[in-house]
Design an enzyme around this catalytic site. Structure first.
Site, PDB file in Angstrom:
ATOM      1  N   GLU A 143       0.571  -1.184   0.105  1.00  0.00           N
ATOM      2  CA  GLU A 143      -0.020  -0.066   0.200  1.00  0.00           C
ATOM      3  C   GLU A 143       0.737   1.432   0.273  1.00  0.00           C
ATOM      4  OE1 GLU A 143      -2.824  -2.988   1.288  1.00  0.00           O
ATOM      5  OE2 GLU A 143      -0.571  -2.495   1.937  1.00  0.00           O
ATOM      6  N   HIS A 212     -10.213  -5.158  10.471  1.00  0.00           N
ATOM      7  CA  HIS A 212     -11.557  -5.269   8.744  1.00  0.00           C
ATOM      8  C   HIS A 212     -12.462  -4.202   9.249  1.00  0.00           C
ATOM      9  CE1 HIS A 212      -8.952  -8.329   6.303  1.00  0.00           C
ATOM     10  NE2 HIS A 212      -8.253  -7.532   7.149  1.00  0.00           N
TER      11      HIS A 212
END
Length: 407
Positions: A143, A212
Protein backbone atom coordinates in the site's frame (compact mmCIF):
# COMPACT_ATOMS: atom_id res chain seq x y z
CA UNK A 1 8.37 3.33 -11.21
CA UNK A 2 9.03 6.02 -13.80
CA UNK A 3 8.57 3.43 -16.53
CA UNK A 4 5.22 2.36 -15.10
CA UNK A 5 4.01 5.95 -14.79
CA UNK A 6 5.10 6.75 -18.32
CA UNK A 7 3.31 3.63 -19.52
CA UNK A 8 0.12 4.70 -17.81
CA UNK A 9 0.44 8.11 -19.40
CA UNK A 10 0.95 6.60 -22.82
CA UNK A 11 -2.04 4.34 -22.41
CA UNK A 12 -4.12 7.33 -21.29
CA UNK A 13 -3.06 9.34 -24.32
CA UNK A 14 -4.03 6.51 -26.66
CA UNK A 15 -7.39 5.77 -25.09
CA UNK A 16 -10.35 6.76 -27.22
CA UNK A 17 -12.40 6.90 -24.85
CA UNK A 18 -40.24 -1.08 13.24
CA UNK A 19 -40.54 0.55 17.09
CA UNK A 20 -37.82 0.31 19.68
CA UNK A 21 -37.86 0.13 23.45
CA UNK A 22 -35.49 2.91 24.47
CA UNK A 23 -34.55 1.13 27.70
CA UNK A 24 -33.21 -2.05 26.28
CA UNK A 25 -31.94 -3.54 23.05
CA UNK A 26 -33.54 -6.41 21.16
CA UNK A 27 -30.62 -7.80 19.28
CA UNK A 28 -31.24 -10.24 16.43
CA UNK A 29 -30.66 -13.90 17.12
CA UNK A 30 -27.56 -15.52 15.76
CA UNK A 31 -28.00 -17.46 12.57
CA UNK A 32 -26.21 -20.59 11.57
CA UNK A 33 -22.91 -20.23 9.76
CA UNK A 34 -24.30 -21.87 6.65
CA UNK A 35 -27.16 -19.35 6.53
CA UNK A 36 -24.78 -16.44 6.85
CA UNK A 37 -22.66 -17.59 4.00
CA UNK A 38 -25.45 -18.32 1.58
CA UNK A 39 -27.17 -15.06 0.80
CA UNK A 40 -27.43 -11.32 1.04
CA UNK A 41 -30.35 -8.89 0.96
CA UNK A 42 -30.68 -6.03 -1.45
CA UNK A 43 -32.23 -3.11 0.43
CA UNK A 44 -34.08 -0.67 -1.75
CA UNK A 45 -34.42 3.01 -0.98
CA UNK A 46 -38.13 2.48 -0.29
CA UNK A 47 -37.35 -0.07 2.44
CA UNK A 48 -38.24 -3.21 0.50
CA UNK A 49 -35.88 -6.17 0.69
CA UNK A 50 -34.89 -8.40 -2.20
CA UNK A 51 -33.04 -11.68 -1.54
CA UNK A 52 -29.94 -12.49 -3.52
CA UNK A 53 -26.82 -14.62 -3.51
CA UNK A 54 -23.56 -13.58 -1.96
CA UNK A 55 -20.53 -15.21 -3.54
CA UNK A 56 -18.15 -13.86 -0.91
CA UNK A 57 -20.25 -14.96 2.08
CA UNK A 58 -20.45 -11.55 3.78
CA UNK A 59 -23.21 -11.08 6.36
CA UNK A 60 -25.20 -8.24 4.87
CA UNK A 61 -28.58 -9.75 5.68
CA UNK A 62 -29.13 -7.62 8.80
CA UNK A 63 -29.19 -4.23 7.13
CA UNK A 64 -31.82 -1.84 8.42
CA UNK A 65 -34.84 -2.30 6.17
CA UNK A 66 -37.40 0.16 7.56
CA UNK A 67 -35.11 3.13 7.12
CA UNK A 68 -37.59 5.64 5.74
CA UNK A 69 -39.26 8.21 7.97
CA UNK A 70 -42.94 9.11 7.69
CA UNK A 71 -42.43 12.25 5.64
CA UNK A 72 -40.58 10.31 2.96
CA UNK A 73 -43.06 7.44 2.63
CA UNK A 74 -45.23 9.07 -0.04
CA UNK A 75 -42.34 9.91 -2.34
CA UNK A 76 -40.70 6.53 -1.82
CA UNK A 77 -43.85 4.76 -2.94
CA UNK A 78 -43.57 6.33 -6.37
CA UNK A 79 -39.89 5.50 -6.84
CA UNK A 80 -40.58 2.77 -9.39
CA UNK A 81 -42.41 5.22 -11.66
CA UNK A 82 -39.60 7.80 -11.72
CA UNK A 83 -37.35 8.10 -14.76
CA UNK A 84 -33.84 6.78 -14.56
CA UNK A 85 -32.33 3.40 -13.84
CA UNK A 86 -31.86 1.30 -10.70
CA UNK A 87 -28.38 0.52 -9.42
CA UNK A 88 -26.83 -0.99 -6.34
CA UNK A 89 -24.45 1.35 -4.57
CA UNK A 90 -21.34 -0.44 -5.79
CA UNK A 91 -22.71 -0.33 -9.32
CA UNK A 92 -23.31 3.41 -9.00
CA UNK A 93 -19.70 3.89 -7.94
CA UNK A 94 -18.61 1.88 -10.95
CA UNK A 95 -20.82 3.84 -13.31
CA UNK A 96 -19.43 7.14 -12.07
CA UNK A 97 -15.88 5.86 -12.36
CA UNK A 98 -16.43 4.48 -15.83
CA UNK A 99 -18.03 7.69 -17.07
CA UNK A 100 -15.02 9.67 -15.88
CA UNK A 101 -12.57 7.25 -17.46
CA UNK A 102 -14.47 7.60 -20.73
CA UNK A 103 -14.52 11.38 -20.46
CA UNK A 104 -10.92 11.96 -19.37
CA UNK A 105 -8.06 9.72 -20.62
CA UNK A 106 -5.90 10.87 -17.69
CA UNK A 107 -8.08 8.97 -15.18
CA UNK A 108 -6.58 5.66 -14.10
CA UNK A 109 -7.15 3.14 -11.29
CA UNK A 110 -4.61 1.28 -9.22
CA UNK A 111 -4.76 -1.05 -6.26
CA UNK A 112 -4.90 -4.67 -5.19
CA UNK A 113 -7.18 -6.87 -7.32
CA UNK A 114 -8.78 -3.90 -9.08
CA UNK A 115 -8.07 -5.31 -12.53
CA UNK A 116 -9.28 -8.64 -13.83
CA UNK A 117 -10.76 -9.67 -10.46
CA UNK A 118 -12.83 -6.49 -10.49
CA UNK A 119 -12.07 -5.27 -6.97
CA UNK A 120 -12.88 -6.86 -3.63
CA UNK A 121 -16.47 -5.51 -3.85
CA UNK A 122 -16.65 -5.43 -7.67
CA UNK A 123 -16.55 -1.66 -8.02
CA UNK A 124 -14.02 -1.94 -10.86
CA UNK A 125 -15.46 -5.06 -12.48
CA UNK A 126 -15.19 -4.96 -16.27
CA UNK A 127 -12.92 -1.94 -16.46
CA UNK A 128 -9.65 -3.78 -17.13
CA UNK A 129 -10.85 -5.48 -20.35
CA UNK A 130 -12.22 -2.16 -21.58
CA UNK A 131 -9.37 0.18 -20.71
CA UNK A 132 -6.36 -2.10 -20.45
CA UNK A 133 -3.97 -3.15 -17.76
CA UNK A 134 -2.15 0.16 -17.58
CA UNK A 135 -5.20 2.28 -16.87
CA UNK A 136 -6.57 -0.34 -14.46
CA UNK A 137 -3.37 -1.40 -12.76
CA UNK A 138 -3.19 -4.42 -10.46
CA UNK A 139 -0.56 -3.78 -7.80
CA UNK A 140 1.35 -5.93 -5.34
CA UNK A 141 0.28 -5.98 -1.69
CA UNK A 142 2.30 -2.85 -1.00
CA UNK A 143 0.00 0.00 0.00
CA UNK A 144 2.72 2.51 0.81
CA UNK A 145 4.39 1.91 -2.53
CA UNK A 146 1.41 2.11 -4.86
CA UNK A 147 -0.02 5.09 -2.99
CA UNK A 148 3.28 6.87 -3.49
CA UNK A 149 3.28 5.85 -7.14
CA UNK A 150 -0.21 7.28 -7.57
CA UNK A 151 0.85 10.58 -5.97
CA UNK A 152 3.82 10.73 -8.34
CA UNK A 153 1.53 9.98 -11.27
CA UNK A 154 -0.75 12.84 -10.19
CA UNK A 155 2.23 15.19 -10.13
CA UNK A 156 2.92 14.33 -13.78
CA UNK A 157 -0.66 15.15 -14.83
CA UNK A 158 -2.63 11.95 -14.39
CA UNK A 159 -5.70 11.58 -12.19
CA UNK A 160 -5.29 8.31 -10.26
CA UNK A 161 -7.93 6.55 -8.16
CA UNK A 162 -6.46 4.42 -5.39
CA UNK A 163 -8.50 1.51 -4.04
CA UNK A 164 -7.35 0.33 -0.65
CA UNK A 165 -9.35 -2.94 -0.75
CA UNK A 166 -10.13 -2.20 2.92
CA UNK A 167 -9.64 1.21 4.47
CA UNK A 168 -7.72 -0.34 7.35
CA UNK A 169 -4.97 -1.34 4.95
CA UNK A 170 -4.34 2.30 4.09
CA UNK A 171 -2.76 2.81 7.48
CA UNK A 172 0.28 1.28 5.82
CA UNK A 173 0.25 4.24 3.42
CA UNK A 174 -0.31 6.89 6.07
CA UNK A 175 3.07 8.48 5.48
CA UNK A 176 2.38 8.97 1.79
CA UNK A 177 -1.14 10.29 2.42
CA UNK A 178 -0.14 12.73 5.15
CA UNK A 179 3.32 13.95 4.18
CA UNK A 180 2.96 13.90 0.41
CA UNK A 181 -0.62 13.67 -0.75
CA UNK A 182 -1.93 16.40 1.51
CA UNK A 183 1.07 18.72 1.59
CA UNK A 184 2.88 18.68 -1.76
CA UNK A 185 0.74 21.41 -3.29
CA UNK A 186 1.74 23.70 -0.41
CA UNK A 187 5.35 22.63 0.00
CA UNK A 188 5.96 23.00 -3.73
CA UNK A 189 4.70 26.56 -3.66
CA UNK A 190 1.75 25.60 -5.83
CA UNK A 191 3.88 24.03 -8.55
CA UNK A 192 2.10 20.70 -8.19
CA UNK A 193 -1.50 19.70 -7.79
CA UNK A 194 -2.36 16.25 -6.46
CA UNK A 195 -5.72 15.24 -8.01
CA UNK A 196 -5.83 11.84 -6.32
CA UNK A 197 -8.92 9.96 -5.14
CA UNK A 198 -8.43 7.47 -2.31
CA UNK A 199 -11.45 5.20 -1.88
CA UNK A 200 -12.46 1.86 -0.41
CA UNK A 201 -14.73 0.03 2.03
CA UNK A 202 -14.65 0.65 5.74
CA UNK A 203 -16.82 0.69 8.85
CA UNK A 204 -18.17 -2.06 11.06
CA UNK A 205 -19.30 -4.95 8.86
CA UNK A 206 -20.74 -8.22 10.00
CA UNK A 207 -18.13 -10.04 12.05
CA UNK A 208 -15.14 -8.84 10.07
CA UNK A 209 -13.03 -8.51 13.21
CA UNK A 210 -11.29 -5.50 14.72
CA UNK A 211 -8.67 -5.01 12.00
CA UNK A 212 -11.23 -5.04 9.17
CA UNK A 213 -13.77 -2.83 10.98
CA UNK A 214 -11.73 0.35 11.03
CA UNK A 215 -13.27 3.81 10.79
CA UNK A 216 -10.41 6.01 9.69
CA UNK A 217 -12.20 9.32 9.29
CA UNK A 218 -10.68 10.59 12.53
CA UNK A 219 -7.21 9.49 11.45
CA UNK A 220 -7.22 11.57 8.28
CA UNK A 221 -9.26 14.63 9.29
CA UNK A 222 -6.28 16.49 10.76
CA UNK A 223 -4.16 16.25 7.60
CA UNK A 224 -4.01 19.67 5.90
CA UNK A 225 -4.90 19.79 2.23
CA UNK A 226 -7.16 16.72 2.09
CA UNK A 227 -10.91 16.68 1.56
CA UNK A 228 -13.07 13.86 2.93
CA UNK A 229 -16.55 12.75 1.86
CA UNK A 230 -18.73 9.78 2.81
CA UNK A 231 -21.36 8.30 0.50
CA UNK A 232 -24.57 6.74 1.81
CA UNK A 233 -26.86 6.17 -1.20
CA UNK A 234 -26.31 5.07 -4.80
CA UNK A 235 -27.25 8.58 -5.94
CA UNK A 236 -24.68 10.40 -3.86
CA UNK A 237 -22.10 7.67 -4.33
CA UNK A 238 -22.00 8.28 -8.06
CA UNK A 239 -22.18 12.05 -7.78
CA UNK A 240 -19.45 12.23 -5.16
CA UNK A 241 -17.23 9.83 -7.10
CA UNK A 242 -17.41 12.00 -10.21
CA UNK A 243 -16.81 15.18 -8.22
CA UNK A 244 -13.82 13.68 -6.42
CA UNK A 245 -12.21 12.61 -9.68
CA UNK A 246 -12.64 16.08 -11.17
CA UNK A 247 -11.30 17.88 -8.09
CA UNK A 248 -7.79 19.31 -8.15
CA UNK A 249 -7.43 18.40 -4.48
CA UNK A 250 -6.75 14.97 -2.99
CA UNK A 251 -10.07 13.48 -1.87
CA UNK A 252 -10.73 10.49 0.40
CA UNK A 253 -14.07 8.83 -0.40
CA UNK A 254 -15.35 6.67 2.45
CA UNK A 255 -17.66 3.80 1.47
CA UNK A 256 -19.40 1.58 4.03
CA UNK A 257 -19.07 -2.16 3.60
CA UNK A 258 -22.74 -2.75 4.55
CA UNK A 259 -24.17 -0.28 2.05
CA UNK A 260 -22.83 -1.71 -1.19
CA UNK A 261 -26.07 -3.64 -1.83
CA UNK A 262 -28.37 -0.68 -1.26
CA UNK A 263 -30.50 -0.08 -4.36
CA UNK A 264 -31.87 3.19 -5.65
CA UNK A 265 -33.11 4.73 -8.89
CA UNK A 266 -30.73 7.37 -10.18
CA UNK A 267 -31.05 9.77 -13.12
CA UNK A 268 -30.07 8.76 -16.64
CA UNK A 269 -28.55 12.16 -17.33
CA UNK A 270 -25.13 13.09 -16.02
CA UNK A 271 -24.87 14.81 -12.65
CA UNK A 272 -22.03 15.81 -10.33
CA UNK A 273 -22.50 16.63 -6.64
CA UNK A 274 -20.63 19.19 -4.57
CA UNK A 275 -17.91 17.84 -2.32
CA UNK A 276 -18.71 20.46 0.31
CA UNK A 277 -22.49 20.25 0.71
CA UNK A 278 -24.60 18.36 3.23
CA UNK A 279 -27.88 16.69 2.27
CA UNK A 280 -31.19 17.51 3.93
CA UNK A 281 -32.65 14.01 4.36
CA UNK A 282 -35.73 14.93 6.39
CA UNK A 283 -36.88 18.47 7.27
CA UNK A 284 -38.11 18.94 10.83
CA UNK A 285 -38.65 21.47 13.63
CA UNK A 286 -37.74 19.96 17.00
CA UNK A 287 -34.13 18.79 16.79
CA UNK A 288 -31.26 18.61 14.31
CA UNK A 289 -29.76 15.14 13.89
CA UNK A 290 -26.43 15.14 12.05
CA UNK A 291 -25.11 11.87 10.71
CA UNK A 292 -23.39 10.22 7.76
CA UNK A 293 -22.75 6.91 6.03
CA UNK A 294 -24.43 3.81 7.53
CA UNK A 295 -25.73 5.71 10.56
CA UNK A 296 -28.06 7.59 8.23
CA UNK A 297 -30.23 4.46 8.16
CA UNK A 298 -30.13 3.93 11.92
CA UNK A 299 -31.24 7.55 12.33
CA UNK A 300 -34.03 7.19 9.79
CA UNK A 301 -35.32 4.08 11.51
CA UNK A 302 -35.28 5.94 14.82
CA UNK A 303 -37.07 8.81 13.10
CA UNK A 304 -40.06 6.57 12.37
CA UNK A 305 -40.41 5.86 16.09
CA UNK A 306 -39.90 9.52 16.99
CA UNK A 307 -42.58 10.67 14.55
CA UNK A 308 -45.02 8.18 16.08
CA UNK A 309 -44.20 9.68 19.48
CA UNK A 310 -44.92 13.21 18.30
CA UNK A 311 -41.40 14.47 17.61
CA UNK A 312 -40.36 16.15 14.38
CA UNK A 313 -36.61 15.56 13.87
CA UNK A 314 -34.61 17.22 11.11
CA UNK A 315 -32.09 14.77 9.67
CA UNK A 316 -29.00 15.94 7.81
CA UNK A 317 -26.47 13.68 6.13
CA UNK A 318 -23.35 15.83 6.42
CA UNK A 319 -21.60 13.92 3.58
CA UNK A 320 -18.65 16.31 3.60
CA UNK A 321 -16.52 15.28 6.56
CA UNK A 322 -13.90 17.89 5.78
CA UNK A 323 -14.78 20.70 5.45
CA UNK A 324 -18.16 20.73 7.20
CA UNK A 325 -21.07 22.42 5.46
CA UNK A 326 -21.65 24.93 8.27
CA UNK A 327 -24.16 26.87 6.17
CA UNK A 328 -26.67 24.01 6.04
CA UNK A 329 -25.85 22.88 9.57
CA UNK A 330 -26.07 26.41 10.95
CA UNK A 331 -29.45 27.16 9.39
CA UNK A 332 -30.81 23.97 10.91
CA UNK A 333 -29.41 24.77 14.37
CA UNK A 334 -30.92 28.25 14.22
CA UNK A 335 -34.31 26.64 13.55
CA UNK A 336 -34.34 23.70 15.98
CA UNK A 337 -31.93 24.94 18.72
CA UNK A 338 -30.98 21.34 19.60
CA UNK A 339 -28.34 19.08 18.09
CA UNK A 340 -27.77 15.34 18.19
CA UNK A 341 -24.77 13.90 16.34
CA UNK A 342 -24.85 10.20 15.44
CA UNK A 343 -21.70 8.57 14.05
CA UNK A 344 -20.04 5.19 13.73
CA UNK A 345 -16.62 6.75 14.29
CA UNK A 346 -14.93 6.40 17.67
CA UNK A 347 -15.97 8.87 20.35
CA UNK A 348 -12.49 10.08 21.26
CA UNK A 349 -11.21 12.43 18.58
CA UNK A 350 -13.87 11.44 16.09
CA UNK A 351 -15.79 13.39 13.49
CA UNK A 352 -18.49 14.03 16.10
CA UNK A 353 -15.98 15.71 18.40
CA UNK A 354 -14.83 18.06 15.63
CA UNK A 355 -18.41 18.76 14.62
CA UNK A 356 -19.36 19.51 18.23
CA UNK A 357 -16.50 21.99 18.47
CA UNK A 358 -17.44 23.68 15.18
CA UNK A 359 -21.09 24.09 16.19
CA UNK A 360 -20.17 25.38 19.65
CA UNK A 361 -17.78 27.94 18.18
CA UNK A 362 -20.14 29.21 15.51
CA UNK A 363 -23.70 28.70 16.80
CA UNK A 364 -23.45 28.56 20.59
CA UNK A 365 -25.97 31.38 21.12
CA UNK A 366 -28.64 29.48 19.20
CA UNK A 367 -28.46 26.34 21.34
CA UNK A 368 -31.11 25.67 23.99
CA UNK A 369 -29.51 22.40 25.17
CA UNK A 370 -26.03 20.87 25.21
CA UNK A 371 -24.90 19.11 22.03
CA UNK A 372 -25.16 15.32 22.41
CA UNK A 373 -22.93 13.01 20.41
CA UNK A 374 -23.59 9.28 20.06
CA UNK A 375 -20.51 7.42 18.87
CA UNK A 376 -19.03 3.96 18.79
CA UNK A 377 -17.36 2.76 21.95
CA UNK A 378 -13.62 3.23 22.24
CA UNK A 379 -12.88 -0.48 22.03
CA UNK A 380 -11.60 -2.76 19.27
CA UNK A 381 -14.61 -4.10 17.38
CA UNK A 382 -15.39 -7.61 18.72
CA UNK A 383 -15.74 -10.52 16.33
CA UNK A 384 -18.77 -11.94 18.17
CA UNK A 385 -21.86 -10.63 16.42
CA UNK A 386 -23.81 -9.74 19.56
CA UNK A 387 -20.90 -7.88 21.10
CA UNK A 388 -20.17 -6.15 17.81
CA UNK A 389 -23.65 -4.62 17.71
CA UNK A 390 -23.31 -3.36 21.28
CA UNK A 391 -20.26 -1.28 20.29
CA UNK A 392 -22.17 0.63 17.59
CA UNK A 393 -24.97 3.16 18.07
CA UNK A 394 -28.40 1.55 17.72
CA UNK A 395 -31.76 3.22 16.88
CA UNK A 396 -33.02 2.76 20.46
CA UNK A 397 -30.21 4.96 21.75
CA UNK A 398 -31.08 7.65 19.21
CA UNK A 399 -34.72 7.65 20.29
CA UNK A 400 -33.74 7.90 23.97
CA UNK A 401 -31.30 10.77 23.28
CA UNK A 402 -33.89 12.78 21.34
CA UNK A 403 -36.50 12.29 24.09
CA UNK A 404 -34.00 13.55 26.67
CA UNK A 405 -32.94 16.56 24.61
CA UNK A 406 -36.52 17.60 23.84
CA UNK A 407 -37.79 17.49 27.42
Amino acid sequence: MATIIQGIGAAAALSSSNSFDSKRFHLPSRRSLSERKGSFLVVRSDGRVIPGSNPRGRRTDQLITNAVAAKADASAASTASKPGHELLLFEALREGLEEEMERDPRVCVMGEDVGHYGGSYKVTKGLAPKYGDLRVLDTPIAENSFTGMAIGAAMTGLRPIIEGMNMGFLLLAFNQISNNCGMLHYTSGGQFTIPVVIRGPGGVGRQLGAEHSQRLESYFQSIPGIQMVACSTPYNAKGLMKAAIRSENPVILFEHVLLYNLKERIPDEEYVLSLEEAEMVRPGEHITILTYSRMRYHVMQAAKTLVNKGYDPEVIDIRSLKPFDLYTIGNSVKKTHRVLIVEECMRTGGIGASLTAAISENFHDYLDAPIVCLSSQDVPTPYAGTLEEWTVVQPAQIVAAVEQLCQ
